[in-house]
Write an enzyme that holds these catalytic residues in place. Structure first.
Site, PDB file in Angstrom:
ATOM      1  N   ASP A  18       4.475  32.008  -7.065  1.00 15.32           N
ATOM      2  CA  ASP A  18       4.575  31.950  -8.531  1.00 15.32           C
ATOM      3  C   ASP A  18       6.037  31.715  -8.906  1.00 15.32           C
ATOM      4  O   ASP A  18       6.863  32.607  -8.765  1.00 15.32           O
ATOM      5  CB  ASP A  18       4.056  33.297  -9.064  1.00 15.32           C
ATOM      6  N   ASN A  20       7.299  30.914 -11.954  1.00 13.14           N
ATOM      7  CA  ASN A  20       7.754  31.254 -13.310  1.00 13.14           C
ATOM      8  C   ASN A  20       7.327  32.649 -13.767  1.00 13.14           C
ATOM      9  O   ASN A  20       7.440  32.979 -14.947  1.00 13.14           O
ATOM     10  CB  ASN A  20       7.286  30.194 -14.319  1.00 13.14           C
ATOM     11  N   ASP A  22       4.449  34.100 -14.202  1.00 15.35           N
ATOM     12  CA  ASP A  22       3.326  34.330 -15.115  1.00 15.35           C
ATOM     13  C   ASP A  22       2.098  34.903 -14.399  1.00 15.35           C
ATOM     14  O   ASP A  22       1.017  34.993 -14.981  1.00 15.35           O
ATOM     15  CB  ASP A  22       2.954  33.037 -15.866  1.00 15.35           C
ATOM     16  N   ASP A  26       1.974  28.269  -8.548  1.00 11.90           N
ATOM     17  CA  ASP A  26       2.074  26.960  -9.195  1.00 11.90           C
ATOM     18  C   ASP A  26       2.718  25.951  -8.244  1.00 11.90           C
ATOM     19  O   ASP A  26       3.137  26.311  -7.136  1.00 11.90           O
ATOM     20  CB  ASP A  26       2.877  27.067 -10.503  1.00 11.90           C
ATOM     21  N   ASP A 191     -14.827  18.306  -0.589  1.00 10.96           N
ATOM     22  CA  ASP A 191     -15.542  19.554  -0.834  1.00 10.96           C
ATOM     23  C   ASP A 191     -17.066  19.362  -0.729  1.00 10.96           C
ATOM     24  O   ASP A 191     -17.593  18.360  -1.246  1.00 10.96           O
ATOM     25  CB  ASP A 191     -15.183  20.002  -2.268  1.00 10.96           C
ATOM     26  N   GLU A 247     -15.862  19.014   4.265  1.00 12.18           N
ATOM     27  CA  GLU A 247     -16.426  20.355   4.257  1.00 12.18           C
ATOM     28  C   GLU A 247     -17.938  20.195   4.175  1.00 12.18           C
ATOM     29  O   GLU A 247     -18.465  19.679   3.187  1.00 12.18           O
ATOM     30  CB  GLU A 247     -15.942  21.191   3.074  1.00 12.18           C
TER      31      GLU A 247
HETATM   32  C1  GLC Z   1     -16.427  24.742  -1.442  1.00 19.68           C
HETATM   33  C2  GLC Z   1     -15.158  25.473  -1.783  1.00 19.68           C
HETATM   34  C3  GLC Z   1     -15.519  26.711  -2.541  1.00 19.68           C
HETATM   35  C4  GLC Z   1     -16.243  26.289  -3.815  1.00 19.68           C
HETATM   36  C5  GLC Z   1     -17.450  25.419  -3.511  1.00 19.68           C
HETATM   37  C6  GLC Z   1     -17.982  24.730  -4.731  1.00 19.68           C
HETATM   38  O1  GLC Z   1     -17.229  25.460  -0.586  1.00 19.68           O
HETATM   39  O2  GLC Z   1     -14.441  25.758  -0.606  1.00 19.68           O
HETATM   40  O3  GLC Z   1     -14.398  27.507  -2.838  1.00 19.68           O
HETATM   41  O4  GLC Z   1     -16.668  27.436  -4.507  1.00 19.68           O
HETATM   42  O5  GLC Z   1     -17.113  24.387  -2.612  1.00 19.68           O
HETATM   43  O6  GLC Z   1     -17.114  23.726  -5.170  1.00 19.68           O
END
Ligand code: GLC
Length: 503
Positions: A18, A20, A22, A26, A191, A247
């Protein structure tokens, strides 16, 4: 390719650094940590989503694919960071979330506005829902009252799934990839990419005997690979050394490896190994053997923003076991992915009250459990799936008051752990890139294998172990003792040895 021997480091931006004060990490915070990351020895960074988002799922609900959320900075901050990372020979890959958008994305707002809207077919709308369950619990369909149809969301109801059957969606996403390629990123983490397409007959999923739903018709659908191939080919044509990691929401190796065949992703996350619930050496060895038989390079990791930290989950707070896992992950043929704080043995953070829980999955679970138990019990059980555990703020950023989330407790042995990680990463650089793994054996809790000229012995057991080799070897790491003829080694309990062939 540059990524074959690289050590990747995942940065979960909100909890990393972080700049700044907050209470949120970031992009400037990451930039300030470049010298630290260099010192660790990592060579590539994976940034989790930093795009504008209502943050129902912490940024995995994107409302604009081509901008930076003001919570994390601006596009100028991103450019500056990327430039500085590159100047320091650090590659940067970014997380792209193409299965769904936030329901606040202008595309969805348009799509939801009327059945005749040109973007209606960019999402998946139906008069009747199927029985498909969301990965965050409950039905995967949400009734939208303006047009009185249901839209599909495989995750939270604020994350509407895009319709990948629609060529306009493919084109729009390709333009997003072009935007980031143009800025100079070195790769993408895709993802939940096996969720992209769904059964076009919308058949109900079967339930297992346990009552759990089998995701037969909502993931890994026929035809998905050609959609992905097309996308990958397009970006490789623009930049041939762009790195792509998938993923796949599965911990089954046969399913995961479907996505790394020719023309598909460079690699995929091996949850079959990485997300094991406890340290089961037989399972670990079996999965490792199978991964070794595959052509492409697998990934090796034991941590991410979606699971409990391996310090608690696998090593059970034992730094010797933790070190053995680090050797396994780093001195191997796979591509290692570290998760922020792991190199200092960061601990799980557990919220003590439901008002402090941030993870949408844990919040949903808590609500479901309340119908059958009291609040205290519900919190204990919800915490068992709570992804906040690995998302605690790293201590270098921690203020005395709570930021967006509580702190990940610091490991008192953190400095020693860091030194071990650094040493192993250096060793990987000097001895790698590793080509062939052979001789994987597990005997009395001692896992050993060869990778090229190195012999690795990881003794997880309570007894000293004696290993005999055909070739004489010299010690390059660990506390094992080589016999005077150089052909056997004795490795103390919960210790390791790495030897290198003489000559
Ligand atoms: C993937 C991400 C996870 C997210 C999911 C939906 O598994 O790693 O964090 O919640 O996709 O986008």
């Amino acid at each position: 390719m540059w990524w074959e021997n690289a050590v990747f480091y995942e940065i979960y931006i909100a909890s990393f650094a972080d700049s700044n004060g907050d209470g949120f990490g970031d992009i400037e915070g990451i930039r300030e940590k470049i010298p630290y990351l260099k010192e660790c020895g990592v060579e590539a960074l994976w940034l989790t989503p930093f795009y504008p988002s209502p943050r129902v799922d912490n940024g995995y609900d994107v409302s604009d694919y081509c901008a930076v959320d003001s919570q994390y900075g601006t596009i100028e901050h991103f450019k500056l960071f990327l430039e500085e990372a590159h100047r320091n020979q650090l590659k940067v890959i970014i997380d792209v979330v193409f299965n769904h958008t936030s329901t606040e994305h202008p595309w969805f707002i348009e799509s939801a506005s009327s059945k005749n809207n040109p973007k209606r077919d960019w999402y998946i709308w139906r008069d009747q829902p199927t029985n498909w369950e969301s990965f965050f619990g409950g039905s995967a369909w949400q009734l939208e009252t303006v047009t009185n149809q249901y839209y599909y969301h495989s995750f939270a109801k604020e994350q509407a799934d895009l319709n990948w059957q629609n060529p306009e969606v493919k084109q729009a996403i390709f333009e997003v990839l072009l935007f980031w390629l143009d800025l100079g990123v070195d790769g993408f983490r895709f993802d939940v990419i096996n969720n992209l397409t769904v059964d076009n007959q919308f058949r109900d999923n079967p339930n297992e005997e346990t009552g759990e739903q089998q995701h037969l018709y909502d993931v890994n659908q026929p035809g998905i690979q050609s959609v992905l191939k097309e996308m990958i080919q397009q970006i490789k044509e623009i930049k041939s050394d762009i790195f792509t990691v998938a993923e796949i929401s599965s911990d089954s190796l046969p399913i995961i490896s479907e996505y790394t065949r020719d023309g598909l992703f460079d690699t995929a996350f091996n949850f079959n190994l990485g997300s094991i619930e406890q340290l089961d050496l037989k399972k670990l060895t079996n999965e490792f053997k199978k991964m070794t038989e595959q052509k492409g390079r697998p990934t090796f990791f034991f941590n991410s923003h979606d699971m409990s930290r391996s310090w608690n989950r696998l090593a059970k707070e034992d730094s010797q076991v933790y070190q053995l896992l680090a050797v396994f992950m780093l001195i191997n043929r796979g591509i290692p992915f570290l998760f922020q704080g792991e190199e200092q043995g960061a601990l799980d953070y557990l919220p003590q009250s439901i008002k402090d829980v941030r993870d949408v999955q844990a919040k949903n679970k808590y609500q479901q459990l309340l119908s059958s138990m009291d609040e205290e019990q519900a919190l204990i059980q919800a915490n068992q799936v709570n992804r906040d555990r690995s998302r605690g703020m790293l201590t270098w950023s921690a203020k005395s008051d709570m930021g967006w989330i509580g702190q990940s407790p610091k490991n008192p042995e953190g400095e020693q752990i860091l030194a071990v990680y650094q040493q192993l990463i250096q060793l990987r650089k000097s001895e790698g890139p590793f080509g062939t793994v052979t001789g994987i054996t597990l005997e009395n809790e001692c896992l050993s294998y060869r990778v090229d000229k190195l012999q690795i012995v990881l003794n997880f057991g309570q007894q000293t172990t004696e290993q005999i080799f055909e070739d004489a070897a010299q010690t390059i790491f660990g506390t094992g003792r080589v016999s005077s003829n150089g052909q056997s080694v004795s490795v103390p309990p919960k210790s390791c040895w790495i030897g290198k062939d003489n000559g």
